[in-house]
Write a protein that holds these residues in place. Structure first.
Motif, PDB file in Angstrom:
ATOM      1  N   UNK A 123       3.061  -4.495   3.452  1.00 13.39           N
ATOM      2  CA  UNK A 123       3.910  -3.305   3.371  1.00 13.39           C
ATOM      3  C   UNK A 123       3.032  -2.080   3.178  1.00 13.39           C
ATOM      4  N   UNK A 124       3.182  -1.090   4.058  1.00 11.29           N
ATOM      5  CA  UNK A 124       2.439   0.167   3.968  1.00 11.29           C
ATOM      6  C   UNK A 124       3.451   1.308   4.064  1.00 11.29           C
ATOM      7  N   UNK A 128      -6.419  -1.556  10.201  1.00 12.99           N
ATOM      8  CA  UNK A 128      -7.288  -2.087   9.152  1.00 12.99           C
ATOM      9  C   UNK A 128      -6.472  -2.654   7.996  1.00 12.99           C
ATOM     10  N   UNK A 129      -5.216  -2.218   7.877  1.00  6.37           N
ATOM     11  CA  UNK A 129      -4.356  -2.736   6.822  1.00  6.37           C
ATOM     12  C   UNK A 129      -3.688  -4.064   7.197  1.00  6.37           C
ATOM     13  N   UNK A 159       0.848  -1.196   0.000  1.00 13.72           N
ATOM     14  CA  UNK A 159       0.000   0.000   0.000  1.00 13.72           C
ATOM     15  C   UNK A 159       0.877   1.236   0.000  1.00 13.72           C
ATOM     16  N   UNK A 160       0.621   2.116  -0.970  1.00 11.08           N
ATOM     17  CA  UNK A 160       1.337   3.386  -1.068  1.00 11.08           C
ATOM     18  C   UNK A 160       0.339   4.492  -0.751  1.00 11.08           C
ATOM     19  N   UNK A 161       0.559   5.184   0.357  1.00 13.71           N
ATOM     20  CA  UNK A 161      -0.463   6.097   0.902  1.00 13.71           C
ATOM     21  C   UNK A 161      -0.061   7.556   0.753  1.00 13.71           C
ATOM     22  N   UNK A 162      -1.093   8.399   0.646  1.00 18.32           N
ATOM     23  CA  UNK A 162      -0.902   9.836   0.651  1.00 18.32           C
ATOM     24  C   UNK A 162      -1.872  10.478   1.620  1.00 18.32           C
ATOM     25  N   UNK A 163      -1.421  11.506   2.317  1.00 20.36           N
ATOM     26  CA  UNK A 163      -2.285  12.188   3.267  1.00 20.36           C
ATOM     27  C   UNK A 163      -1.618  12.357   4.618  1.00 20.36           C
ATOM     28  N   UNK A 213      -3.114   8.047   8.979  1.00 24.11           N
ATOM     29  CA  UNK A 213      -2.629   6.716   8.596  1.00 24.11           C
ATOM     30  C   UNK A 213      -2.331   5.879   9.835  1.00 24.11           C
ATOM     31  N   UNK A 214      -1.661   6.467  10.812  1.00 27.88           N
ATOM     32  CA  UNK A 214      -1.340   5.721  12.035  1.00 27.88           C
ATOM     33  C   UNK A 214      -2.613   5.271  12.749  1.00 27.88           C
TER      34      UNK A 214
END
Length: 306
Positions: free
Chosen positions: A156-157, A149-150, A134-138, A143-144
């Protein structure tokens, strides 16, 4: 102690698999999909609308076809924006245009709702095994707050940056995926027509400079007749390449290598493979080469008998 609950909108090839992983981990899922029966098939409690998934859910996940659909589900009449609570987190797992993502982030932010773009990679197999990347933005804090839920779905996040950074990274990755898959498909059809042993060709490539994800993970199974059904279709691959072209144009970067995958997956769509897994692009190229197939049970069985 009551179970944690999440909402999930979009329960197709990937969303359904992720939902089953969440349910299997003991998380209650309230799901919505425009197709009847998708929620039940994924083990989720069916909601009557996207807005209904918000009630009682700690966060809401989206797995939708494109930015137009995402904007409708989030910002349209009866959408998530009207139902989400201040502090709630909406996580977009779709492949979407970063500019659209940033607009949605700003609109939800004005309502006190967090919006994370979270591009996923790994395909259907990784979704089933819970090993997606997972490649996240924001917001790092947002996210933490939802990392739990991931845990059932990803190994890998990575936080890539501000809003839109996750979807930007996903488009870059998917473009390379499209290039390598289309190019490898063409090479393998040529290898078949040249009369080469396909397993030996892959063995050599995977020890040489042409090695890529498709040669390592896809074609060793495709040459045995296993197309790894259930993942990204040729139609969606074409959509992703177009999104990449639009994105790099916005960035002012020359786009010199998109013609190949656009032609390949476009041909797959025109030849009837658009709604089939993108790995079937090799059959489309094979059709154009005179009806070539990498796997032929009769021919391969005769060869093994010799």
């Amino acid at each position: 102690m009551s179970r944690r609950q999440v909402g999930f909108v979009g329960l197709g090839n990937m969303g359904g698999r992720m939902t089953r992983r969440l349910v299997g981990a003991g998380i209650a899922v309230v799901g919505y999909d425009v197709r009847d029966g998708q929620a039940a098939a994924a083990g989720a409690l069916a909601a009557g609308s996207p807005a209904e998934v918000c009630a009682g859910s700690e966060c809401v996940l989206l797995s939708l076809p494109d930015s137009t659909v995402v904007e409708s589900v989030v910002l349209g009449d009866g959408g998530l924006a009207a139902a989400a609570r201040s502090g709630q987190v909406i996580i977009d797992l779709s492949t979407a245009a970063p500019a659209s993502t940033r607009r949605i982030h700003a609109a939800l932010g004005a309502l006190g709702v967090e919006y994370l773009d979270a591009g996923i990679s790994g395909g259907a197999a990784a979704a089933e095994q819970g090993t997606l990347t997972i490649m996240a933005g924001g917001s790092a804090a947002a996210l933490d707050a939802i990392r739990w839920v991931f845990e059932p779905i990803a190994s890998k996040v990575v936080l890539m940056g501000e809003s839109g950074a996750g979807h930007s990274t996903k488009l870059l990755n998917n473009f390379l995926n499209a290039v390598s898959l289309a190019a490898t498909a063409e090479v393998m059809v040529a290898a078949r027509k040249a009369g080469l042993d396909l397993a030996a060709v892959l063995d050599v490539i995977n020890s040489s400079s042409g090695v890529n994800y498709a040669t390592l993970n896809r074609f060793p199974r495709i040459i045995k007749g296993d197309y790894l059904e259930g993942g990204l279709t040729s139609a969606l691959m074409t959509k992703d390449v177009v999104l990449y072209v639009d994105h790099v144009r916005e960035l002012g970067v020359p786009c010199l290598n998109a013609a190949g995958p656009l032609a390949s997956f476009g041909a797959a769509g025109n030849l009837g493979y658009g709604d089939k897994i993108s790995n079937r692009v090799v059959d489309a190229i094979g059709d154009l080469a005179g009806g070539v197939r990498l796997f032929s049970p009769a021919a391969d069985g005769a060869k093994d008998a010799r």
